[in-house]
Design a protein around this motif. Structure first.
Motif, PDB file in Angstrom:
ATOM      1  N   GLN A  90      -2.718  14.638   3.427  1.00  0.00           N
ATOM      2  CA  GLN A  90      -1.297  14.655   3.085  1.00  0.00           C
ATOM      3  C   GLN A  90      -0.884  13.254   2.637  1.00  0.00           C
ATOM      4  OE1 GLN A  90       0.763  15.987   6.597  1.00  0.00           O
ATOM      5  NE2 GLN A  90      -0.263  17.998   6.616  1.00  0.00           N
ATOM      6  N   VAL A  91       0.222  13.181   1.934  1.00  0.00           N
ATOM      7  CA  VAL A  91       0.696  11.892   1.434  1.00  0.00           C
ATOM      8  C   VAL A  91       0.900  10.904   2.585  1.00  0.00           C
ATOM      9  CG1 VAL A  91       2.582  10.720   0.239  1.00  0.00           C
ATOM     10  CG2 VAL A  91       1.710  12.892  -0.652  1.00  0.00           C
ATOM     11  N   VAL A  92       1.335  11.405   3.730  1.00  0.00           N
ATOM     12  CA  VAL A  92       1.583  10.531   4.891  1.00  0.00           C
ATOM     13  C   VAL A  92       0.301   9.942   5.461  1.00  0.00           C
ATOM     14  CG1 VAL A  92       3.723  11.633   5.567  1.00  0.00           C
ATOM     15  CG2 VAL A  92       1.556  12.495   6.481  1.00  0.00           C
ATOM     16  N   PHE A 111     -13.566  -5.722  13.751  1.00  0.00           N
ATOM     17  CA  PHE A 111     -13.103  -4.736  12.779  1.00  0.00           C
ATOM     18  C   PHE A 111     -13.960  -4.753  11.522  1.00  0.00           C
ATOM     19  CE2 PHE A 111      -8.969  -3.264  14.368  1.00  0.00           C
ATOM     20  CZ  PHE A 111      -8.704  -4.196  15.355  1.00  0.00           C
ATOM     21  N   GLY A 112     -14.037  -3.595  10.872  1.00  0.00           N
ATOM     22  CA  GLY A 112     -14.556  -3.548   9.512  1.00  0.00           C
ATOM     23  C   GLY A 112     -13.486  -4.032   8.558  1.00  0.00           C
ATOM     24  N   LYS A 113     -13.835  -4.104   7.269  1.00  0.00           N
ATOM     25  CA  LYS A 113     -12.902  -4.626   6.272  1.00  0.00           C
ATOM     26  C   LYS A 113     -11.804  -3.629   5.927  1.00  0.00           C
ATOM     27  CE  LYS A 113     -14.941  -8.554   5.732  1.00  0.00           C
ATOM     28  NZ  LYS A 113     -14.288  -9.775   6.276  1.00  0.00           N
ATOM     29  N   GLY A 114     -11.963  -2.402   6.366  1.00  0.00           N
ATOM     30  CA  GLY A 114     -10.939  -1.398   6.122  1.00  0.00           C
ATOM     31  C   GLY A 114     -11.154  -0.612   4.842  1.00  0.00           C
ATOM     32  N   THR A 115     -10.655   0.614   4.849  1.00  0.00           N
ATOM     33  CA  THR A 115     -10.672   1.466   3.658  1.00  0.00           C
ATOM     34  C   THR A 115      -9.239   1.856   3.349  1.00  0.00           C
ATOM     35  OG1 THR A 115     -12.864   2.370   4.115  1.00  0.00           O
ATOM     36  CG2 THR A 115     -11.432   3.653   2.661  1.00  0.00           C
ATOM     37  N   LYS A 116      -8.803   1.545   2.148  1.00  0.00           N
ATOM     38  CA  LYS A 116      -7.444   1.910   1.749  1.00  0.00           C
ATOM     39  C   LYS A 116      -7.471   3.313   1.165  1.00  0.00           C
ATOM     40  CE  LYS A 116      -3.493   0.539  -1.074  1.00  0.00           C
ATOM     41  NZ  LYS A 116      -2.952  -0.434  -2.049  1.00  0.00           N
ATOM     42  N   LEU A 117      -6.776   4.224   1.820  1.00  0.00           N
ATOM     43  CA  LEU A 117      -6.713   5.606   1.373  1.00  0.00           C
ATOM     44  C   LEU A 117      -5.367   5.873   0.723  1.00  0.00           C
ATOM     45  CD1 LEU A 117      -7.774   8.552   1.271  1.00  0.00           C
ATOM     46  CD2 LEU A 117      -6.739   8.872   3.528  1.00  0.00           C
ATOM     47  N   THR A 118      -5.415   6.381  -0.482  1.00  0.00           N
ATOM     48  CA  THR A 118      -4.193   6.784  -1.180  1.00  0.00           C
ATOM     49  C   THR A 118      -4.278   8.276  -1.426  1.00  0.00           C
ATOM     50  OG1 THR A 118      -4.015   4.631  -2.265  1.00  0.00           O
ATOM     51  CG2 THR A 118      -2.739   6.457  -3.201  1.00  0.00           C
ATOM     52  N   VAL A 119      -3.287   8.994  -0.921  1.00  0.00           N
ATOM     53  CA  VAL A 119      -3.213  10.432  -1.140  1.00  0.00           C
ATOM     54  C   VAL A 119      -2.068  10.686  -2.112  1.00  0.00           C
ATOM     55  CG1 VAL A 119      -2.948  12.691  -0.089  1.00  0.00           C
ATOM     56  CG2 VAL A 119      -4.064  10.848   1.191  1.00  0.00           C
ATOM     57  N   ASN A 120      -2.418  11.202  -3.252  1.00  0.00           N
ATOM     58  CA  ASN A 120      -1.419  11.448  -4.300  1.00  0.00           C
ATOM     59  C   ASN A 120      -0.899  12.887  -4.238  1.00  0.00           C
ATOM     60  OD1 ASN A 120      -1.674   8.823  -5.769  1.00  0.00           O
ATOM     61  ND2 ASN A 120      -3.785   9.534  -6.018  1.00  0.00           N
ATOM     62  N   PRO A 121       0.393  13.055  -4.502  1.00  0.00           N
ATOM     63  CA  PRO A 121       0.953  14.418  -4.447  1.00  0.00           C
ATOM     64  C   PRO A 121       0.457  15.268  -5.591  1.00  0.00           C
ATOM     65  CG  PRO A 121       2.636  12.797  -5.052  1.00  0.00           C
ATOM     66  CD  PRO A 121       1.389  12.019  -4.732  1.00  0.00           C
TER      67      PRO A 121
END
Lengths: 115, 117
Positions: free
Chosen positions: A83-85, A105-115
């Motif tokens: 979901q977008v959230v 911590f790991g470097k992180g993964t940026k997740l973008t959920v598009n509508p």
């Protein structure tokens, strides 16, 4: 030394798609703990899950599921029907057995959920 | 439920100035951790305290110092600020794990965003 690798820097999906975030860790400790945190754009760190090294059972919580495999030193996180959230940066983290329980911590993964 | 409180939430300083960040742990938590998260980076462990004694130290610059007080709150003091100190500073608290015991969760505060101009 302890190390967490999140090879995926950024992932972009369309709403309702399933997405898996990868996490590979390194540690010499026999007992350790693995975590996933979510960091939305507002900046706070939201705890999602903790796993003990001696408990390899997979876990499901609503749309979230985690797959822990000691044989491959991986602790992957799947979001079903995204979901977008869900858009946020997701961090995998590791804490060892001895000394203080500082988190690596790991470097992180940026997740973008598009509508 | 009570959470970790950090103050201030935002702080703007000039280069070479000093800054003090405060952390109030969850009641009955005796351990405090400080983490620094630079822009686009992962949180990096700075220092931790248990029962007012330093318990572990990470990549904390010599210009920084910290302590934990008798009421368990902690302060991170930063001197001779540099542009590179601009970051989100998190405090986390927990109860100390007993030997052989289960890991005790770290609860994170909302963070203090420090901007050095």
């Amino acid at each position: 030394a302890q190390k967490v690798t999140q090879a995926q820097t950024e992932i972009s999906v369309v709403e309702k798609e399933d997405v898996t975030l990868d996490c590979v860790y390194e540690t010499r400790d026999t007992t350790y703990y693995l975590f996933w945190y979510k960091q939305p754009p507002s900046g706070e760190l939201v705890f999602l899950i903790r796993r003990n090294s001696f408990d390899e059972q997979n876990e499901i919580s609503g749309r979230y599921s985690w797959n822990f495999q000691k044989s491959t030193s991986s602790f992957n996180f799947t979001i079903t029907a995204s979901q977008v959230v869900d858009s946020a940066v997701y961090f995998c983290a590791l804490s060892g057995q001895g000394g203080s329980e500082k988190l690596v911590f790991g470097k992180g993964t940026k997740l973008t959920v598009n509508p | 439920a009570a959470g970790v409180i950090q103050s201030p939430r935002h702080l703007i300083k000039e280069k070479r100035e000093t800054a003090t960040l405060k952390c109030y742990p969850i009641p009955r938590h005796d351990t405090v951790y400080w983490y620094q998260q630079g822009p686009g980076q992962d949180p990096q462990f700075l220092i931790s305290f248990y029962e007012k004694m330093q318990s572990d130290k990470g990549s904390i610059p010599d210009r920084f110092s910290a302590q934990q007080f008798s009421d368990y709150h902690s302060e991170l003091n930063m001197s001779s600020l540099e542009l590179g100190d601009s970051a989100l500073y998190f405090c986390a608290s927990s109860t100390r794990r007993l030997a052989g015991g289960q890991y005790n969760e770290q609860f994170f505060g909302p963070g203090t965003r420090l901007t050095v101009l």
